[in-house]
Design a protein around this motif. Sequence first.
Motif, mmCIF file in Angstrom:
data_model
loop_
_atom_site.group_PDB
_atom_site.id
_atom_site.type_symbol
_atom_site.label_atom_id
_atom_site.label_comp_id
_atom_site.label_asym_id
_atom_site.label_seq_id
_atom_site.Cartn_x
_atom_site.Cartn_y
_atom_site.Cartn_z
ATOM 1 N N ASP A 1 2.820 -12.277 7.997
ATOM 2 C CA ASP A 1 3.451 -11.567 6.870
ATOM 3 C C ASP A 1 3.240 -10.053 6.961
ATOM 4 O O ASP A 1 3.062 -9.385 5.948
ATOM 5 C CB ASP A 1 2.880 -12.089 5.536
ATOM 6 C CG ASP A 1 1.378 -11.853 5.398
ATOM 7 O OD1 ASP A 1 0.703 -11.632 6.418
ATOM 8 O OD2 ASP A 1 0.880 -11.886 4.256
ATOM 9 N N MET A 2 3.286 -9.510 8.169
ATOM 10 C CA MET A 2 2.984 -8.086 8.323
ATOM 11 C C MET A 2 4.086 -7.198 7.728
ATOM 12 O O MET A 2 3.816 -6.346 6.881
ATOM 13 C CB MET A 2 2.735 -7.766 9.801
ATOM 14 C CG MET A 2 1.466 -8.462 10.308
ATOM 15 S SD MET A 2 0.993 -8.041 11.998
ATOM 16 C CE MET A 2 2.006 -9.148 12.929
ATOM 17 N N ALA B 1 7.638 -1.107 9.009
ATOM 18 C CA ALA B 1 9.037 -1.511 9.165
ATOM 19 C C ALA B 1 9.531 -2.159 7.870
ATOM 20 O O ALA B 1 10.632 -1.871 7.393
ATOM 21 C CB ALA B 1 9.187 -2.462 10.344
ATOM 22 N N GLY B 2 8.691 -3.023 7.282
ATOM 23 C CA GLY B 2 9.063 -3.674 6.022
ATOM 24 C C GLY B 2 9.153 -2.673 4.884
ATOM 25 O O GLY B 2 10.048 -2.747 4.032
ATOM 26 N N TYR C 1 -2.470 -8.173 3.822
ATOM 27 C CA TYR C 1 -1.828 -9.403 4.307
ATOM 28 C C TYR C 1 -2.480 -10.594 3.612
ATOM 29 O O TYR C 1 -3.644 -10.540 3.213
ATOM 30 C CB TYR C 1 -2.060 -9.634 5.819
ATOM 31 C CG TYR C 1 -1.652 -8.557 6.761
ATOM 32 C CD1 TYR C 1 -0.829 -7.516 6.399
ATOM 33 C CD2 TYR C 1 -2.096 -8.613 8.087
ATOM 34 C CE1 TYR C 1 -0.469 -6.553 7.318
ATOM 35 C CE2 TYR C 1 -1.741 -7.656 9.012
ATOM 36 C CZ TYR C 1 -0.930 -6.620 8.619
ATOM 37 O OH TYR C 1 -0.587 -5.674 9.536
ATOM 38 N N ARG C 2 -1.742 -11.707 3.585
ATOM 39 C CA ARG C 2 -2.309 -12.938 3.011
ATOM 40 C C ARG C 2 -2.334 -14.072 4.019
ATOM 41 O O ARG C 2 -2.552 -15.229 3.638
ATOM 42 C CB ARG C 2 -1.487 -13.357 1.795
ATOM 43 C CG ARG C 2 -1.696 -12.359 0.697
ATOM 44 C CD ARG C 2 -1.046 -12.739 -0.590
ATOM 45 N NE ARG C 2 -1.525 -11.810 -1.599
ATOM 46 C CZ ARG C 2 -1.136 -11.809 -2.845
ATOM 47 N NH1 ARG C 2 -0.277 -12.706 -3.251
ATOM 48 N NH2 ARG C 2 -1.622 -10.934 -3.684
ATOM 49 N N THR C 3 -2.065 -13.761 5.263
ATOM 50 C CA THR C 3 -2.046 -14.835 6.266
ATOM 51 C C THR C 3 -2.873 -14.456 7.486
ATOM 52 O O THR C 3 -2.887 -13.310 7.922
ATOM 53 C CB THR C 3 -0.612 -15.121 6.759
ATOM 54 O OG1 THR C 3 -0.072 -13.938 7.360
ATOM 55 C CG2 THR C 3 0.290 -15.576 5.625
ATOM 56 N N TYR C 4 -3.557 -15.440 8.027
ATOM 57 C CA TYR C 4 -4.259 -15.316 9.302
ATOM 58 C C TYR C 4 -4.185 -16.668 9.975
ATOM 59 O O TYR C 4 -4.841 -17.578 9.485
ATOM 60 C CB TYR C 4 -5.708 -14.895 9.066
ATOM 61 C CG TYR C 4 -6.533 -14.724 10.324
ATOM 62 C CD1 TYR C 4 -5.963 -14.251 11.498
ATOM 63 C CD2 TYR C 4 -7.891 -15.046 10.330
ATOM 64 C CE1 TYR C 4 -6.732 -14.089 12.640
ATOM 65 C CE2 TYR C 4 -8.661 -14.875 11.466
ATOM 66 C CZ TYR C 4 -8.082 -14.397 12.616
ATOM 67 O OH TYR C 4 -8.835 -14.242 13.750
ATOM 68 N N SER D 1 -0.457 -0.381 2.748
ATOM 69 C CA SER D 1 -0.613 -1.776 3.141
ATOM 70 C C SER D 1 -1.903 -1.856 3.950
ATOM 71 O O SER D 1 -2.393 -0.845 4.445
ATOM 72 C CB SER D 1 0.583 -2.255 3.964
ATOM 73 O OG SER D 1 0.885 -1.327 4.986
ATOM 74 N N LEU D 2 -2.451 -3.057 4.067
ATOM 75 C CA LEU D 2 -3.701 -3.261 4.801
ATOM 76 C C LEU D 2 -3.638 -4.557 5.588
ATOM 77 O O LEU D 2 -3.021 -5.530 5.152
ATOM 78 C CB LEU D 2 -4.886 -3.372 3.832
ATOM 79 C CG LEU D 2 -5.284 -2.137 3.019
ATOM 80 C CD1 LEU D 2 -6.375 -2.519 2.026
ATOM 81 C CD2 LEU D 2 -5.771 -1.017 3.935
#
Length: 517
Positions: free
Chosen positions: A170-171, A53-54, A163-166, A142-143
Motif C-alpha cells: 500500500d505504498m 506517486a500516490g 503504511y498498514r501492510t507488511y 507519509s511513512l
Amino acid sequence: MARIAVGGFQHETNTFAPQRATWADFERADAWPGFVRGAELIDAVEGFNIPIAGAVKTLQELRHELVPLCWCSAPPSSYVEREAYEKVAAALLDDLTAGAPLDGVYLDLHGAMVAEHHEDGEGELLRRIRALVGDKMPIVTSLDYHTNLTPEMVQHASAMIGYRTYPHIDMADTGSRAAQLLDRLLKDRRPLYKAYRQIDFLIPLVWQCTLAEPAKGIFALIEEIEQSSRRGGSQGGSPGGSHNQGIVSITHTPGFPPADIAQCGPALVVYGLDRDAAEAAADRIAAAIRDREAGFAGKLYTPDEAVIEALRIAERATKPVLLADIQDNPGAGGTSDTVGLLRALIVHRATGAVIGMIVDPEAAEAATAAGEGARLEGGIGAKVGYAGETPVEADWRIVRLGTGRFTGTGPMYGGAKFQIGPMALLTDEASGVSAVLAAKRIQAVDQEMFRHVGVEPAEVPILGLKSTVHFRAHFQPIAETILCVQSPGAHVSDPTELPYRHLRPGIRLRPMGLARE
Ligand SMILES: [Zn+2]
C-alpha cells in the motif's frame, strides 16, 4: 485550489550494517528513481508504487497546484553521510523558500533515517522545515511501516500517515491517504490534536507481518476505530461509535529494530479533533499491542526442528509446509547461499522438498554447461562463506535448466521482467531433496521463480524459501502452515545479538525479554 510543495527523502538506516549511504547512493536510480528535482519530479515518479506517486496523483485530482521540490532514496544501509544529508536537506529548504507563498507541504519520508550527525534524521529535517514555514502551515508526511516514530517527528509534522501492510503493498495508496488528509487540513483550518505513545519492547521484523497475528489484529482494531469515528460523524453518533468520534487518522509503526538510537521501537500517534477521544484511542491501541506481546515472540525453529516438524505436518497436509529461511534473506543483506536448511532437509530425507534460491553462479553455469539429465560434479551453496559453511555435496542430478528470464505474477513483482542469469533445478537422487540454483541474488518472493524451472510450488510437500516476510504475499495463500527457521544468515533476526549502546532506558530488546539496565 492551494499551492502545495511536494518532495521526499527516504532512507532506512541499519546502524549495524557495514556500508554508509553516500550522496552517490541517493543520486543513482535503482528499482526506484534517482535524485530528481523541480519540474522533472512529477513525471519521474509517475507509475511507481511509492508514496509520492500516490500523493501527486491525488493532489492533482483534487486540483491543487503542485510545487515540486526534490525526491530521492538510497538502498537500506548504515548511517547517511553528513554531506549527503545536508545536500538533500538544503535542496528541500531552498526550494521551499523559492516556492513561497505556499499553502501546504507534503513529504514522502521513510521514518527510519539515521544521519552521521543527527540520530533522528526525519525529526531534524521536519524541525528545520517547520522553522522555515512557520507554525500555521500544514505539513503532512507519509511513512514506511518500519518507522521509528520519534517525539520530534510528531511535534513538527501536522500529521503523518504510515503504511498498514507488511509485505508493503500500500505504498502509493499511503501517499494518496496523506494527500487527502492534507487537503482536509487545508479546508478545515483546524489543527489536529496528537496523542502519541511508545511501546517499550522491540519487535523483530519477522513477527511484524500484517498477514498474521498479532499485527493483523492490531491493524484491524485501528481500522475499526477510524471507521466507527466516520460512521459516528456522519450519522450523528451511532451506538459503539460515539466514543471514537473526532478521530481523524491513526498511524502505528512497529519500528525498525536494527537502529541504535534512543527512540528506536514501535510507536503510534492518533490524530483527532477531540483531545479525550484521541487519548482514549491511543491508550486502547497501546494496550492492545502490549496485551499481544507474547504473540510477537513467535517460535523460531532450528533447521533440524523445522524439518522434523514439517515432515510430521506434511504427512496429513494437502498443501505445502513452508520453511522460511528468515536470516539468509538477500533483500536484507543475506547472501542467499547458506546451506543449514538444505543440509537438514537432506539429512532427514525430506523427499520431494524444494528449496530456493541457492545463489551459486558457478554451479548454475556448470549445470547449464552439463545439460539436463547430467550429474553435477561438486557441491552447491556456501560459496561466499558467510557462516563458515562448506558447499553441499550430494548425488546432484540436473533436472531442469532455465535462462533466468521470466515475468513475475505475484502481488509484489507482478509484471516485473526478471533477468537473473542461468538457473537450474537439481535433485539429490539419494534423499529426493531438490534445490533451485540462481546466479544472482534474488529474494524468493514470486512463484514464477520456481515455475521457471518446472516446479509448481502448490504441489511441493515442503518448500524452503530464502525470505523473511515478503514471500508471504504470494506464498501464504498456498501454504498449509509456515515455520520460521533460524539458519545462518546475515540478516540477524534476534536483536539481543546486536551490540546496542544508545537505546532509551527501560526498552526491552525483544518481546517478553528483560529490560535493559
Ligand atoms: Zn519497510
